[in-house]
Design an enzyme around this catalytic site. Structure first.
Site, PDB file in Angstrom:
ATOM      1  CB  SER A  58      -3.223 -11.885   0.558  1.00  0.00           C
ATOM      2  OG  SER A  58      -4.046 -11.169  -0.357  1.00  0.00           O
ATOM      3  CG  ASP A  59      -6.076  -7.826   5.209  1.00  0.00           C
ATOM      4  OD1 ASP A  59      -7.037  -7.436   4.505  1.00  0.00           O
ATOM      5  OD2 ASP A  59      -6.001  -7.596   6.422  1.00  0.00           O
ATOM      6  CE1 TYR A  60      -9.723  -4.112  -1.169  1.00  0.00           C
ATOM      7  CE2 TYR A  60      -7.735  -2.805  -1.415  1.00  0.00           C
ATOM      8  CZ  TYR A  60      -9.027  -3.093  -1.796  1.00  0.00           C
ATOM      9  OH  TYR A  60      -9.626  -2.371  -2.794  1.00  0.00           O
ATOM     10  CB  THR A  61      -3.253  -4.662  -1.988  1.00  0.00           C
ATOM     11  OG1 THR A  61      -3.207  -3.774  -0.862  1.00  0.00           O
ATOM     12  CG2 THR A  61      -4.464  -4.337  -2.839  1.00  0.00           C
ATOM     13  CB  ALA A  62      -1.375  -8.402   2.419  1.00  0.00           C
TER      14      ALA A  62
END
Length: 761
Positions: free
Chosen positions: A301-305
């Site tokens: 995932s992207d950052y906290t996505a």
């Protein structure tokens, strides 16, 4: 739109003898690499011994503890004590952007010697355009139209980063960007599908090298999957409301090219497509990636996505967000901690199958095995930090080469450039005229980076006898300076030529840095108007991370160089071009619109039923603006050098071809100037009528030629039916017989036009 598809309890430690036995089961001897069957067997043996908590740990990635940076805004919620405990208990798979070797060494030792199973950590980083040696931003480098150059700079970045223990980069960004308001366009290769595909593949090859198990190989991560660059209004993180056809024809191909080049991790995007956030989009992450493309790596995932699925309104709570993201195909959770918190319970309740958990862990361990981390987990962690290592002169030279090849000359009226080195008084004016701030661009994160060369330094170092450079800022980036314009005007009046260093700061483009106005800040526009009013010739050096809407004195300047963010060798590269030691050869990877109101602007648009004739303002009931034509101010692919060239003698091997034929296109390009030329010859094609409407033209190939003064060079392209494919009504690639237009051209506008017909066999 959906894409249709054909804190757990701590673990007890075991005695040292048991650890050595488990390590023997998973690690090969140093003398020989394991074969695939042995590697698979070791991975399966590990998975069989892992608890659900340990499995979730292998799917959990975090930024460094107790550090809060602009690029990791939430990283500080974990402290160093918790981080150490998590490593020892097997509750994380790795860390990212954790600068320094001492901390990495300590944590890796804990992972392999003190955790129950001894699985090594992986350290990742946002190595976007260099590590210690900073190269031009990727959009700038795409202006070279030399994918091989990008491969070389990515290779250099990997060599430097792996020496600091980083074996995984969150790059390349391969998002197509057609709205200049969007700030992250500078991380990619621009608006065109073909150009982006070639740069995506080149950067993957550069980061990963020929063998991922080599100690200087870095796992590449094409991002952001998918259509992140189609954000509505150019606003970062916004929805991307596009058709499946547009998704498949425009936004997915660069990812496929990166995966075909060997990428084994992919990062999901923040945005939603048709109401489904990408991080929870099963049709994308499983249907396209796994079922269609047979992707064997893992999705991060992207950052906290994953956590942001709650804010999207797609998940009711964090537990549900973890479930949705994981079942859709997001294997690794970055930063949120949702997987380690919720996956064990979701498996225990039967909401997530154990087979899906094992599958994700298998993918991660397979990549760690491919990277050689089980063989040599301490590689890159036993040397001196980057700040204590000598600079690599080859990388410094490469930084200068890539920077000057990234510069695009848009205008050179009456051959103002190159400037003579001797006997010239230069007024260097503008907020970027001196100093080393705002030269690198975004994502310059790590300590020990070499100091960049300022524009004033570069010009002064190149000057000859009886020449001078007077430096005046004149204005700030966004604010006027007291007395600044008066000082700039005085300097201009006392000079032979003005070099105006203006544009955007580093903080005006990048992540979360969208702009509603893509013009020059007013303070700088006022400065440009005042300097131009002196009547002295003006050379504009445009610092920018996007296509900009130029107006007034900037648009009307005698010479314009797009210098982007060039990195370490900014000043030297600019001086090379300004004084003629290097003939500018860059070409635009994005269209420069006439006004901001034209964006999103891209050359490969559709015709409409009422197309507006080019250059014909004022026509009624046509698809056009009242106050501007449809043309770009400077089109995609445009750029000029110091030697003019002429295109002629375009020949086709035949005017009618069948589906099994190869069409050969030959053209002659002549250097009519007095010095060597480098020309990017571009091949465009358009189908006149099809079952699905087609763009006015599409780039199909290009060649960069070196041509001596007065000489001619012949270029040959080949076209097959595969080059003429498009996504049909059934959402599958198809080729249809029909009439085609073909252009051999120096840009997406104009060129020599030919016609051919495709028939069935």
């Amino acid at each position: 739109m959906q894409v249709r598809s054909p804190r757990p309890s701590a673990l007890s430690l075991v005695p040292a003898c048991a650890f050595l036995l488990s390590l023997a089961l998973i690690a090969p001897s140093a003398s020989a690499a394991p074969d695939a069957a042995d590697a698979d067997a070791r991975i399966e043996a590990l998975i069989a011994r892992m608890t659900p908590q340990e499995k979730a740990g292998q799917l959990s990635l975090y930024g460094p503890a107790e550090i809060d940076t602009p690029n990791n805004p939430q990283a500080g919620w974990r402290n160093a004590q918790q981080e150490t405990a998590d490593v020892r208990a097997g509750r994380l798979t790795g860390l990212f952007n954790n600068a320094g070797l001492e901390g990495k060494r300590r944590l890796q030792q804990i992972a392999v010697k003190e955790s129950r199973l001894g699985i090594p950590l992986i350290f990742g980083a946002d190595v976007i355009h260099g590590f210690r040696t900073m190269f031009p931003m990727p959009l700038a480098e795409a202006s070279s139209w030399e994918p091989a150059l990008a491969e070389r700079t990515a290779r250099a970045a990997a060599v430097e980063a792996t020496a600091d223990g980083f074996r995984w980069t969150f790059a390349p960004m391969v998002d197509i960007a057609r709205d200049a308001r969007w700030g992250r366009g500078l991380e990619g290769a621009g608006e065109d599908v073909l150009l982006s595909k070639r740069f995506a593949a080149a950067r993957v090859r550069g980061f990963q090298g020929s063998d991922l198990s080599r100690p200087d190989a870095m796992l590449a991560t094409p991002k952001h999957f998918a259509a992140y660059g189609a954000a509505e209004g150019g606003v970062d993180y916004n929805v991307s409301d596009i058709s499946e056809r547009t998704l498949r024809e425009v936004y997915l191909p660069p990812f496929r090219a990166a995966i075909d080049a060997g990428a084994l991790s992919v990062m999901s995007a923040f945005n939603e497509i048709g109401g489904i956030p990408s991080t929870a989009n099963h049709d994308l992450l499983t249907g396209v990636l796994r079922d269609e493309w047979k992707f064997k790596g893992f999705v991060v995932s992207d950052y906290t996505a994953d956590e942001e699925l709650v804010e999207h309104g797609y998940a009711a709570n964090p537990r549900e967000a973890a479930k949705q993201a994981f079942l859709a195909g997001t294997d690794v959770s970055m930063q949120s901690g949702l997987y380690i918190r919720y996956l064990p319970d979701l498996v225990a309740s039967g909401e997530v199958p154990m087979a899906r958990l094992d599958e994700a862990v298998r993918r991660v361990l397979h990549v760690k095995q491919k990277l050689g981390l089980f063989d040599d987990p301490m590689h890159g962690l036993d040397g001196p930090p980057a700040s204590q290592r000598a600079e690599n002169p080859e990388f410094i030279a490469l930084a200068r080469e890539s920077a000057r090849r990234s510069i695009v000359m848009l205008k050179n009226d009456r051959m103002l450039l190159p400037l003579p080195k001797a006997g010239t008084k230069i007024a260097l004016i503008g907020p970027f005229a001196e100093g080393t701030v705002d030269l690198m661009g975004a994502w310059s994160l790590f300590p020990g980076q070499s100091a960049p060369v300022g524009i004033d330094q570069g010009l002064r170092a190149a000057l000859g006898a009886n020449s001078s450079v007077t430096v005046v800022r004149g204005s700030g980036i966004g604010m006027a300076l007291p007395g600044g314009i008066d000082a700039a005007v005085a300097a201009a009046r006392n000079a032979d030529v003005v070099v105006l260093a203006i544009g955007e700061s580093e903080k005006m483009s990048g992540e979360a840095r969208s702009r509603s106005d893509i013009g020059l800040p007013q303070a700088q526009q006022d400065l440009a108007e005042a300097v131009a009013a002196t009547g002295k010739p003006v050379v504009v050096l445009l610092s920018n991370g996007r296509a900009m809407a130029l107006k007034g004195a900037v648009r009307n300047a005698r010479a314009i160089l797009v210098t982007w963010f060039l990195g370490l060798q900014t000043g030297g590269a600019i001086a090379d071009v300004v004084f003629g030691d290097f003939n500018p050869s860059g070409r635009l990877p994005v269209s420069f619109p006439q006004t901001a109101g034209q964006v999103p602007y891209y050359y490969a648009h559709k015709r409409t039923g009422r197309p507006s004739p080019e250059g014909a303002p004022g026509m009624s009931f046509k698809s056009r603006y009242l106050d501007a034509t449809h043309e770009a101010l400077y089109p995609f692919g445009f750029g000029i050098g110091y030697a003019p060239v002429r295109y002629d003698d375009v020949e086709l091997s035949q005017e009618r071809i069948t589906m099994s034929d190869t069409l050969r296109v030959r053209a002659t390009v002549t250097n009519t100037g007095q010095r060597d030329a480098e020309e990017v010859v571009q091949l465009y094609v358009a189908e006149r009528a099809a079952s699905v409407t087609r763009p006015v033209r599409e780039l199909k190939d290009f060649r960069k030629l070196s041509i001596a003064p007065g000489a001619s060079a012949q270029v040959e392209f080949t076209l097959t039916k595969d080059d003429l494919q498009f996504i049909g009504r059934d959402m599958k690639p198809t080729v249809e017989p029909g009439e085609f237009d073909l252009w051999v051209a120096p840009s997406a506008a104009g060129g020599i036009r030919k016609r051919f017909v495709l028939t069935r066999d």
